[in-house]
Design a protein around this motif. Structure first.
Motif, PDB file in Angstrom:
ATOM      1  N   TRP A  36       0.828  -1.207   0.000  1.00 17.80           N
ATOM      2  CA  TRP A  36       0.000   0.000   0.000  1.00 17.80           C
ATOM      3  C   TRP A  36       0.861   1.255   0.000  1.00 17.80           C
ATOM      4  CZ3 TRP A  36       1.028   3.322   3.968  1.00 17.80           C
ATOM      5  CH2 TRP A  36       1.624   2.769   5.103  1.00 17.80           C
ATOM      6  N   LYS A  37       0.268   2.312  -0.511  1.00 16.25           N
ATOM      7  CA  LYS A  37       0.791   3.660  -0.257  1.00 16.25           C
ATOM      8  C   LYS A  37      -0.405   4.590  -0.112  1.00 16.25           C
ATOM      9  CE  LYS A  37       1.910   5.400  -4.977  1.00 16.25           C
ATOM     10  NZ  LYS A  37       1.505   4.387  -5.928  1.00 16.25           N
ATOM     11  N   VAL A  38      -0.189   5.688   0.599  1.00 12.41           N
ATOM     12  CA  VAL A  38      -1.275   6.657   0.778  1.00 12.41           C
ATOM     13  C   VAL A  38      -1.060   7.785  -0.216  1.00 12.41           C
ATOM     14  CG1 VAL A  38      -2.325   8.309   2.379  1.00 12.41           C
ATOM     15  CG2 VAL A  38      -1.655   6.028   3.185  1.00 12.41           C
ATOM     16  N   VAL A  39      -2.030   7.986  -1.096  1.00 12.17           N
ATOM     17  CA  VAL A  39      -1.869   9.012  -2.133  1.00 12.17           C
ATOM     18  C   VAL A  39      -2.591  10.312  -1.772  1.00 12.17           C
ATOM     19  CG1 VAL A  39      -1.420   7.405  -4.015  1.00 12.17           C
ATOM     20  CG2 VAL A  39      -3.784   8.029  -3.501  1.00 12.17           C
ATOM     21  N   PRO A  52       0.446  11.459  -5.894  1.00 11.60           N
ATOM     22  CA  PRO A  52       0.345  10.110  -6.457  1.00 11.60           C
ATOM     23  C   PRO A  52       1.583   9.247  -6.191  1.00 11.60           C
ATOM     24  CG  PRO A  52       0.273  11.807  -8.193  1.00 11.60           C
ATOM     25  CD  PRO A  52       0.316  12.522  -6.898  1.00 11.60           C
ATOM     26  N   LYS A  53       2.712   9.875  -5.886  1.00 12.15           N
ATOM     27  CA  LYS A  53       3.929   9.087  -5.577  1.00 12.15           C
ATOM     28  C   LYS A  53       3.862   8.507  -4.163  1.00 12.15           C
ATOM     29  CE  LYS A  53       6.866  12.528  -6.421  1.00 12.15           C
ATOM     30  NZ  LYS A  53       5.847  13.549  -6.725  1.00 12.15           N
ATOM     31  N   GLY A  74       5.189  17.474   3.017  1.00 19.10           N
ATOM     32  CA  GLY A  74       5.434  17.385   1.581  1.00 19.10           C
ATOM     33  C   GLY A  74       4.263  16.777   0.828  1.00 19.10           C
ATOM     34  N   GLY A  75       4.107  17.153  -0.430  1.00 21.49           N
ATOM     35  CA  GLY A  75       3.005  16.615  -1.236  1.00 21.49           C
ATOM     36  C   GLY A  75       2.804  17.496  -2.445  1.00 21.49           C
ATOM     37  N   GLU A  76       2.286  16.887  -3.517  1.00 19.91           N
ATOM     38  CA  GLU A  76       2.186  17.607  -4.788  1.00 19.91           C
ATOM     39  C   GLU A  76       1.108  18.685  -4.766  1.00 19.91           C
ATOM     40  OE1 GLU A  76       0.987  15.558  -8.612  1.00 19.91           O
ATOM     41  OE2 GLU A  76       3.142  15.111  -8.499  1.00 19.91           O
ATOM     42  N   LYS A  77      -0.057  18.324  -4.200  1.00 20.60           N
ATOM     43  CA  LYS A  77      -1.188  19.264  -4.214  1.00 20.60           C
ATOM     44  C   LYS A  77      -1.765  19.415  -2.824  1.00 20.60           C
ATOM     45  CE  LYS A  77      -3.562  19.392  -8.649  1.00 20.60           C
ATOM     46  NZ  LYS A  77      -4.619  18.815  -9.442  1.00 20.60           N
ATOM     47  N   LYS A  78      -2.163  20.615  -2.470  1.00 22.80           N
ATOM     48  CA  LYS A  78      -2.751  20.868  -1.151  1.00 22.80           C
ATOM     49  C   LYS A  78      -4.136  21.506  -1.325  1.00 22.80           C
ATOM     50  CE  LYS A  78       1.341  19.952   0.654  1.00 22.80           C
ATOM     51  NZ  LYS A  78       2.366  20.881   1.099  1.00 22.80           N
ATOM     52  N   GLY A  90      -6.374   9.409  -7.869  1.00 22.77           N
ATOM     53  CA  GLY A  90      -5.929   8.142  -8.478  1.00 22.77           C
ATOM     54  C   GLY A  90      -5.987   6.973  -7.504  1.00 22.77           C
ATOM     55  N   ALA A  91      -6.553   7.207  -6.314  1.00 18.76           N
ATOM     56  CA  ALA A  91      -6.649   6.117  -5.325  1.00 18.76           C
ATOM     57  C   ALA A  91      -7.567   5.016  -5.849  1.00 18.76           C
ATOM     58  CB  ALA A  91      -7.209   6.671  -4.014  1.00 18.76           C
ATOM     59  N   ASN A  92      -7.239   3.766  -5.517  1.00 16.79           N
ATOM     60  CA  ASN A  92      -8.191   2.684  -5.812  1.00 16.79           C
ATOM     61  C   ASN A  92      -8.892   2.198  -4.543  1.00 16.79           C
ATOM     62  OD1 ASN A  92      -6.098   1.299  -4.617  1.00 16.79           O
ATOM     63  ND2 ASN A  92      -5.865  -0.234  -6.218  1.00 16.79           N
ATOM     64  N   PHE A  93      -8.527   2.783  -3.387  1.00 18.09           N
ATOM     65  CA  PHE A  93      -9.090   2.355  -2.098  1.00 18.09           C
ATOM     66  C   PHE A  93      -9.379   3.614  -1.281  1.00 18.09           C
ATOM     67  CE2 PHE A  93      -8.950   0.849   2.240  1.00 18.09           C
ATOM     68  CZ  PHE A  93      -9.455  -0.433   2.200  1.00 18.09           C
ATOM     69  N   VAL A  94     -10.648   3.847  -1.023  1.00 23.73           N
ATOM     70  CA  VAL A  94     -11.036   5.062  -0.282  1.00 23.73           C
ATOM     71  C   VAL A  94     -11.475   4.665   1.119  1.00 23.73           C
ATOM     72  CG1 VAL A  94     -12.721   6.964  -0.184  1.00 23.73           C
ATOM     73  CG2 VAL A  94     -11.662   6.344  -2.364  1.00 23.73           C
TER      74      VAL A  94
END
Ligand code: HSE
Length: 345
Positions: A36-39, A52-53, A74-78, A90-94
């Protein structure tokens, strides 16, 4: 199985799940093949971060626990709202863990619906949308392929629904009855010791068990929502919480509580879902006298319990926590494993 996770809500329950994801990362990979990763995380109070990374979940928990918003990390969008996060991350698990509203289920209902319509998997502990919109949400889930799990809506992480994917698979259930609200069980247990109703309610609030509006607990609304979920899931009903025959504990007196003990039993707030004589689903919540021999009579404090009457094993009683950061976080972990297993089949 790879899960790219979006947290919608990052309060106590969301962070309880985050703690367990971090703690059990290796186990999830080795035993269940889950990576898993948290996007994204979006929380109405703490702010929102999307990448997304993958974002640093431990840092997010640390910031949120210290009362700071998460947007400093850190993060691409806030700053995205919940629905934008669901659509754009782009998450597949909410993971839907916003607050409970059993009047119209919002905002959780719209979040879950949007995620399922996009074919995403959803795990939630939110009683509002599941008690009010169960049939519609399950239909969208089966049409679009995203799985919907809600173990934590009843008895937190103590197994109820996922039991029937595993040990109780293929067991028929004719009735379910039990203690599904910790606040009222604590109040009744402490009244047996002579303490007053309002004194104990304050304690349940301090422990974080009581709902934001404690009349939800003491008037039986929280238990009615849970009884509706049980009736809808196990007995194919479409019962809303306000259609559950409901009596809370505000009318229960100290004399009745102590009198019940003199008669060799106890009063408990019992939620029940069952099939009626004509096969119809029924649900009710009421203070009920139980003989001491009933396993539910000995359940004290904030502990919850459910007795399932099954066609395979007779009565099975499950006892365990009904709330709390780690216990409710565990419900989401158990849902994640259940989803991974169902996808593997
Ligand atoms: N207010 C609820 C209780 C929390 O007291 O059990 C868990 O749903």
């Amino acid at each position: 199985m790879r899960f790219d996770i979006a947290f919608i809500g990052f309060g106590t329950v969301g962070r309880g799940f985050a703690d367990l994801l971090l703690e059990k990362r290796e186990l999830l990979k080795k035993a269940y093949g889950i990576e898993w990763k948290v996007v994204a995380i979006s929380d109405i109070k703490g702010g929102s971060v999307m990448d997304p990374k993958g974002i640093d979940l431990a840092e997010a928990v640390r910031l949120a626990d210290s009362g700071n918003g998460i947007e400093g990390m850190g993060g691409e969008k806030k700053g995205l709202g919940a629905l934008e996060t669901i659509r754009e991350s782009g998450a597949n698990f909410v993971v839907e863990v916003t607050w409970t509203n059993i009047k119209d289920g919002e905002p959780g209902y719209s979040h879950i619906k949007a995620a399922l319509e996009m074919g995403k998997h959803v795990a939630t502990t939110n009683k509002g949308p599941i008690s009010l919109h169960y049939r519609e949400l399950m239909r969208i889930s089966s049409e679009r392929g995203g799985r919907l799990r809600f173990e934590g809506t009843v008895l937190s992480g103590t197994p109820v629904f996922n039991l029937f994917d595993g040990p109780l698979a293929a067991s028929g259930v004719s009735s379910i009855r039990g203690i599904v609200n910790g606040t009222t069980n604590l109040i009744l247990s402490e009244m047996e010791k002579g303490r007053t109703y309002s004194e104990v309610l304050k304690e349940a609030q301090r422990m974080g068990y009581a709902e934001a509006d404690p009349t939800m607990d003491v008037e039986g609304w929280d238990a009615a929502a849970k009884a509706a979920i049980l009736a809808n899931h196990f007995f194919g009903a479409d019962i809303k919480p306000d259609a559950v025959a409901r009596r809370g504990i505000s009318g229960v007196t100290l004399e009745e509580v102590t009198g019940a003990i003199r008669k060799g039993g106890r009063i408990k707030l019992i939620a029940k879902a069952w099939r009626g004589d004509r096969g119809e689903a029924r649900a009710e919540v009421a203070p009920t006298w139980l003989p001491a021999s009933d396993p539910l009579a000995s359940i004290g404090g904030v502990t919850n319990a459910l007795t399932f009457s099954t066609d395979t094993l007779g009565d099975i009683t499950i006892v365990g926590p009904g709330a709390g950061r780690r216990a409710t976080g565990y419900a989401l972990l158990s849902d994640m494993i259940s989803i991974a297993r169902s996808l593997a089949h």
